[in-house]
Write a protein that holds these residues in place. Structure first.
Motif, PDB file in Angstrom:
ATOM      1  N   THR A   1       4.770 -13.282   3.595  1.00  0.00           N
ATOM      2  CA  THR A   1       5.198 -11.921   3.921  1.00  0.00           C
ATOM      3  C   THR A   1       6.661 -11.710   3.558  1.00  0.00           C
ATOM      4  OG1 THR A   1       5.835 -12.420   6.228  1.00  0.00           O
ATOM      5  CG2 THR A   1       3.534 -11.821   5.811  1.00  0.00           C
ATOM      6  N   PHE A   2       7.458 -12.757   3.724  1.00  0.00           N
ATOM      7  CA  PHE A   2       8.869 -12.644   3.361  1.00  0.00           C
ATOM      8  C   PHE A   2       9.009 -12.508   1.847  1.00  0.00           C
ATOM      9  CE2 PHE A   2      13.164 -13.947   2.506  1.00  0.00           C
ATOM     10  CZ  PHE A   2      13.875 -13.373   3.539  1.00  0.00           C
ATOM     11  N   ASP A   3       8.240 -13.314   1.122  1.00  0.00           N
ATOM     12  CA  ASP A   3       8.256 -13.238  -0.336  1.00  0.00           C
ATOM     13  C   ASP A   3       7.794 -11.857  -0.811  1.00  0.00           C
ATOM     14  OD1 ASP A   3       8.283 -14.713  -3.061  1.00  0.00           O
ATOM     15  OD2 ASP A   3       6.260 -13.868  -2.973  1.00  0.00           O
ATOM     16  N   PHE A   4       6.738 -11.323  -0.171  1.00  0.00           N
ATOM     17  CA  PHE A   4       6.240  -9.997  -0.522  1.00  0.00           C
ATOM     18  C   PHE A   4       7.324  -8.945  -0.320  1.00  0.00           C
ATOM     19  CE2 PHE A   4       4.384  -5.907   0.350  1.00  0.00           C
ATOM     20  CZ  PHE A   4       3.321  -5.800  -0.547  1.00  0.00           C
ATOM     21  N   MET A   5       7.980  -8.992   0.830  1.00  0.00           N
ATOM     22  CA  MET A   5       9.025  -8.018   1.133  1.00  0.00           C
ATOM     23  C   MET A   5      10.161  -8.114   0.128  1.00  0.00           C
ATOM     24  SD  MET A   5       9.723  -5.587   3.255  1.00  0.00           S
ATOM     25  CE  MET A   5      11.152  -4.503   3.286  1.00  0.00           C
ATOM     26  N   ASP A   6      10.498  -9.330  -0.260  1.00  0.00           N
ATOM     27  CA  ASP A   6      11.578  -9.544  -1.210  1.00  0.00           C
ATOM     28  C   ASP A   6      11.263  -8.893  -2.558  1.00  0.00           C
ATOM     29  OD1 ASP A   6      14.103 -10.690  -1.029  1.00  0.00           O
ATOM     30  OD2 ASP A   6      13.528 -12.390  -2.285  1.00  0.00           O
ATOM     31  N   ARG A   7      10.001  -8.944  -2.948  1.00  0.00           N
ATOM     32  CA  ARG A   7       9.596  -8.382  -4.240  1.00  0.00           C
ATOM     33  C   ARG A   7       9.416  -6.868  -4.206  1.00  0.00           C
ATOM     34  NH1 ARG A   7       4.689  -9.874  -5.103  1.00  0.00           N
ATOM     35  NH2 ARG A   7       4.289 -11.294  -3.354  1.00  0.00           N
ATOM     36  N   HIS A   8       9.171  -6.323  -3.012  1.00  0.00           N
ATOM     37  CA  HIS A   8       8.855  -4.892  -2.909  1.00  0.00           C
ATOM     38  C   HIS A   8       9.881  -4.130  -2.068  1.00  0.00           C
ATOM     39  CE1 HIS A   8       4.846  -5.363  -4.751  1.00  0.00           C
ATOM     40  NE2 HIS A   8       4.806  -6.519  -4.109  1.00  0.00           N
ATOM     41  N   ARG A   9      11.037  -4.726  -1.839  1.00  0.00           N
ATOM     42  CA  ARG A   9      12.023  -4.120  -0.944  1.00  0.00           C
ATOM     43  C   ARG A   9      12.419  -2.709  -1.383  1.00  0.00           C
ATOM     44  NH1 ARG A   9      14.561  -6.897   2.769  1.00  0.00           N
ATOM     45  NH2 ARG A   9      14.134  -8.861   1.679  1.00  0.00           N
ATOM     46  N   ASN A  10      12.695  -2.526  -2.658  1.00  0.00           N
ATOM     47  CA  ASN A  10      13.132  -1.205  -3.134  1.00  0.00           C
ATOM     48  C   ASN A  10      12.045  -0.151  -2.964  1.00  0.00           C
ATOM     49  OD1 ASN A  10      15.710  -2.018  -3.836  1.00  0.00           O
ATOM     50  ND2 ASN A  10      15.141  -2.566  -5.933  1.00  0.00           N
ATOM     51  N   GLU A  11      10.785  -0.564  -3.176  1.00  0.00           N
ATOM     52  CA  GLU A  11       9.678   0.386  -3.045  1.00  0.00           C
ATOM     53  C   GLU A  11       9.468   0.803  -1.591  1.00  0.00           C
ATOM     54  OE1 GLU A  11       6.189  -1.382  -4.783  1.00  0.00           O
ATOM     55  OE2 GLU A  11       7.417  -2.429  -6.277  1.00  0.00           O
ATOM     56  N   MET A  12       9.838  -0.065  -0.652  1.00  0.00           N
ATOM     57  CA  MET A  12       9.538   0.179   0.755  1.00  0.00           C
ATOM     58  C   MET A  12      10.733   0.735   1.544  1.00  0.00           C
ATOM     59  SD  MET A  12       7.223  -3.187   1.646  1.00  0.00           S
ATOM     60  CE  MET A  12       6.850  -2.569   3.278  1.00  0.00           C
ATOM     61  N   LYS A  13      11.867   0.884   0.900  1.00  0.00           N
ATOM     62  CA  LYS A  13      13.080   1.227   1.647  1.00  0.00           C
ATOM     63  C   LYS A  13      13.021   2.598   2.320  1.00  0.00           C
ATOM     64  CE  LYS A  13      15.477   2.946  -2.474  1.00  0.00           C
ATOM     65  NZ  LYS A  13      16.653   2.730  -3.365  1.00  0.00           N
ATOM     66  N   ASP A  14      12.145   3.497   1.819  1.00  0.00           N
ATOM     67  CA  ASP A  14      12.077   4.833   2.403  1.00  0.00           C
ATOM     68  C   ASP A  14      10.906   5.011   3.373  1.00  0.00           C
ATOM     69  OD1 ASP A  14      14.320   5.727   0.983  1.00  0.00           O
ATOM     70  OD2 ASP A  14      13.112   6.164  -0.797  1.00  0.00           O
ATOM     71  N   LEU A  15      10.181   3.930   3.672  1.00  0.00           N
ATOM     72  CA  LEU A  15       9.083   4.015   4.635  1.00  0.00           C
ATOM     73  C   LEU A  15       9.665   4.016   6.046  1.00  0.00           C
ATOM     74  CD1 LEU A  15       6.557   1.513   2.977  1.00  0.00           C
ATOM     75  CD2 LEU A  15       6.742   4.000   2.681  1.00  0.00           C
ATOM     76  N   LYS A  16       9.316   5.020   6.839  1.00  0.00           N
ATOM     77  CA  LYS A  16      10.022   5.255   8.100  1.00  0.00           C
ATOM     78  C   LYS A  16       9.275   4.801   9.346  1.00  0.00           C
ATOM     79  CE  LYS A  16      13.426   7.121   5.913  1.00  0.00           C
ATOM     80  NZ  LYS A  16      14.675   6.333   5.714  1.00  0.00           N
ATOM     81  N   ASP A  17       7.956   4.527   9.249  1.00  0.00           N
ATOM     82  CA  ASP A  17       7.226   4.093  10.427  1.00  0.00           C
ATOM     83  C   ASP A  17       6.084   3.174  10.017  1.00  0.00           C
ATOM     84  OD1 ASP A  17       4.976   5.687   9.670  1.00  0.00           O
ATOM     85  OD2 ASP A  17       5.898   7.418  10.643  1.00  0.00           O
ATOM     86  N   TYR A  18       5.436   2.574  11.014  1.00  0.00           N
ATOM     87  CA  TYR A  18       4.407   1.573  10.726  1.00  0.00           C
ATOM     88  C   TYR A  18       3.203   2.177  10.028  1.00  0.00           C
ATOM     89  CZ  TYR A  18       1.340   3.091  14.560  1.00  0.00           C
ATOM     90  OH  TYR A  18       0.500   3.803  15.364  1.00  0.00           O
ATOM     91  N   LYS A  19       2.911   3.451  10.302  1.00  0.00           N
ATOM     92  CA  LYS A  19       1.782   4.095   9.656  1.00  0.00           C
ATOM     93  C   LYS A  19       2.019   4.218   8.149  1.00  0.00           C
ATOM     94  CE  LYS A  19       0.420   6.784  13.729  1.00  0.00           C
ATOM     95  NZ  LYS A  19       0.254   8.150  14.298  1.00  0.00           N
ATOM     96  N   ALA A  20       3.248   4.559   7.772  1.00  0.00           N
ATOM     97  CA  ALA A  20       3.588   4.650   6.349  1.00  0.00           C
ATOM     98  C   ALA A  20       3.495   3.279   5.690  1.00  0.00           C
ATOM     99  CB  ALA A  20       4.983   5.232   6.186  1.00  0.00           C
ATOM    100  N   ILE A  21       3.891   2.241   6.418  1.00  0.00           N
ATOM    101  CA  ILE A  21       3.806   0.893   5.874  1.00  0.00           C
ATOM    102  C   ILE A  21       2.353   0.497   5.645  1.00  0.00           C
ATOM    103  CG2 ILE A  21       4.155  -1.552   6.460  1.00  0.00           C
ATOM    104  CD1 ILE A  21       6.797  -0.697   7.754  1.00  0.00           C
ATOM    105  N   GLN A  22       1.484   0.763   6.616  1.00  0.00           N
ATOM    106  CA  GLN A  22       0.082   0.406   6.450  1.00  0.00           C
ATOM    107  C   GLN A  22      -0.581   1.198   5.320  1.00  0.00           C
ATOM    108  OE1 GLN A  22      -1.299   0.479  10.769  1.00  0.00           O
ATOM    109  NE2 GLN A  22      -2.044  -1.533  10.126  1.00  0.00           N
TER     110      GLN A  22
END
Length: 531
Positions: free
Chosen positions: A440-461
């Motif tokens: 999960t840490f590796d995933f976040m590291d690779r997708h950090r820029n894409e996820m930076k504007d997600l504001k809540d857990y529903k958007a993340i899912q």
């Protein structure tokens, strides 16, 4: 010197030191008059001890470090008391008090040692590192002049290097994606809050959820701020999660319980050999007397958590849901000593409003005391309520006439067995090796820029739906040495998928991104929502 002679030498020393410790503790007793009966004994014993210590210091064949001798002996002296009376050396006092005080001096980052490199998981908003320009995902390769990348330093050692006095400075050398060379940042250490309320959010239109991990000096303020926010969001019922909360400051628990009770309701009382009974009652000024409150507990809910659950249960104020709590019904006071150390001394037992002492026995030694949880599991208590036997001599009544029992923990009103659905050897292995978390840490590291504007857990899912997370994780673990087991992966699929999403949610949004996702497979929480 053989072992027999050494034992003969040390035994009177240890006994004498016990007397000295008693004298030191006596200086800090709030009511010196209560100790007047024994006061005449101490000088005689003290003189004898002075003689023995003088013998060692001036006549012993070798040089003796007297300070070290005393430091090593005090824990031995306390060992035969209850399991919760402890000595805290001066060097450990700051760390011991952090959870109680609610802050420490540091740089303000959450970090994880990923593949032997210290990696910033989350920068504390508004903290020293954010002000210095540290970003989530930065790799810290040097703290001051010390290299921390690729070296054999554990998390505690690295954390100690980053901590320090408020206002002191430390240079952090970092490596950042997209930057060709290491970057040096000077961080001025500040006051970093130790959060005691992990999360508070609405489960549905009317039900709020609040999880607290301790009862510290600032917990009540955090609690009240969170409760007000939930009330503004439409809360009519609150589920307070005290699972794995090992307790803390008694006064904080009392103030929190008071918020839910009408006037003159007994919250608890305390009593000890040298302490007269003291009652603690509600003042009727609580803000949430009309809010339904249910409490989640587990075998690791202890002390102040049990006080909270016991007061709610005995006053028939709400339901207690989960499994039997730890069983710690003793009250400690922290007594400071002149060198900056302290003793946390058990001074009383506490009793729930019905008169229950929920302290489990400790007369057979600390090892058996702390192995009680394991023995409960082996006995089947985690899966079957009927496996628990109650002592009919310890039967009590709530204010509404319901039967409750003392003698070892708070028994919930609604028992929820440990969930073993989807439990496989593969799930255990990928958890034990931390490969699931590492992925999960590796995933976040690779997708950090894409996820930076997600504001809540529903958007993340919603974002994560496009990924075959479980299969990717299994391939990642296989590359790290854990062989795939497709049959067991399928059996554990829902747990694996939810945990992966929850950990990614935490990397992105901290606890408010984690708990709403992991709660989807939390059978105790789901049972509480139904009530």
């Amino acid at each position: 010197m053989n072992k027999s002679n050494l034992r003969a030498l040390l035994t009177p020393i240890v006994l004498a030191l016990a007397i000295v410790l008693g004298m030191m503790i006596n200086r800090f007793l709030p009511d010196r008059g209560q100790m007047s009966v024994a006061a005449g004994v101490y000088p005689q014993m003290g003189n004898k001890l002075d003689v023995i210590l003088g013998m060692i210091q001036h006549s012993y064949v070798d040089t003796v470090n007297m300070t070290e001798l005393i430091e090593n002996s005090i824990p031995i002296i306390l060992n035969d008391l209850d399991p919760h009376t402890i000595y805290i050396p001066a060097k450990d006092m700051q760390r011991a008090n952090e959870g109680i005080i609610g802050n420490f001096g540091g740089v303000g980052v959450q970090f994880y040692k990923y593949l032997d490199t210290v990696t910033v998981v989350k920068v504390v908003p508004g903290g020293p590192s954010e002000k210095a320009g540290i970003l989530d995902g930065d790799r810290i390769i040097r703290v001051g002049d010390s290299v921390v990348a690729g070296v054999n330093k554990n998390t505690d050692q690295i954390m100690a290097m980053m901590r320090g006095e408020f206002g002191s400075k430390v240079d952090l050398t970092i490596v950042r994606r997209g930057e060709p060379k290491p970057i040096k940042k000077t961080v001025t250490r500040g006051s970093i809050p130790v959060k005691s309320v992990d999360v508070a959010y609405m489960l549905n239109d009317t039900t709020g959820y609040l999880k607290t991990n301790t009862f510290g000096m600032v917990t009540y303020m955090e609690f009240m701020n969170a409760m007000e926010s939930l009330k503004q969001a439409g809360m009519k019922k609150i589920i307070i999660d005290l699972r794995e909360n090992e307790g803390g400051v008694l006064e904080t628990a009392i103030k929190m319980i008071n918020e839910f009770l009408d006037a003159d309701k007994l919250i608890l009382y305390t009593q000890g050999n040298a302490r007269a009974r003291m009652d603690f009652t509600s003042n009727g000024q609580g803000r949430y007397k009309d809010i339904r409150v249910d409490v989640l507990i587990s075998e690791f809910s202890a002390s102040a958590s049990e006080i909270f659950a016991g007061a709610i249960q005995d006053n028939d104020r709400g339901l207690i849901i989960g499994r039997r709590s730890f069983g710690k019904g003793l009250v400690q006071e922290q007594r400071p000593l002149s060198d900056g150390s302290a003793v946390r001394l058990t001074v009383a037992r506490y009793y729930t409003p019905s008169g229950r002492s929920i302290q489990k026995p400790y007369d057979q030694g600390k090892e058996k005391y702390y192995s009680d949880i394991y023995n409960r599991m082996m006995h089947g208590e985690f899966s079957q309520r009927d496996s628990i036997t109650f002592d009919e001599n310890l039967k009590y009544q709530t204010v509404g006439g319901r039967t409750v029992y003392g003698g070892g923990g708070i028994m919930p009103d609604v028992f929820v067995p440990a969930d073993t659905t989807g439990a496989t050897r593969y799930l255990a292995a990928v958890t034990r090796t931390q490969f699931l978390y590492d992925y999960t840490f590796d995933f976040m590291d690779r997708h950090r820029n894409e996820m930076k504007d997600l504001k809540d857990y529903k958007a993340i899912q919603r974002y994560l739906k496009q990924f075959d997370l479980v299969n990717e994780m299994a391939n990642y673990a296989a590359r790290r040495g854990l062989k795939r087991n497709d049959k067991e992966i399928k059996e554990s699929y829902q747990i694996l998928r939810t945990r992966i999403e929850a950990y990614i949610g935490r990397h992105a949004l901290d606890d408010i991104g984690f708990y709403p996702i992991i709660g989807q497979i939390d059978n105790t929480l789901q049972e509480a929502i139904k009530q």
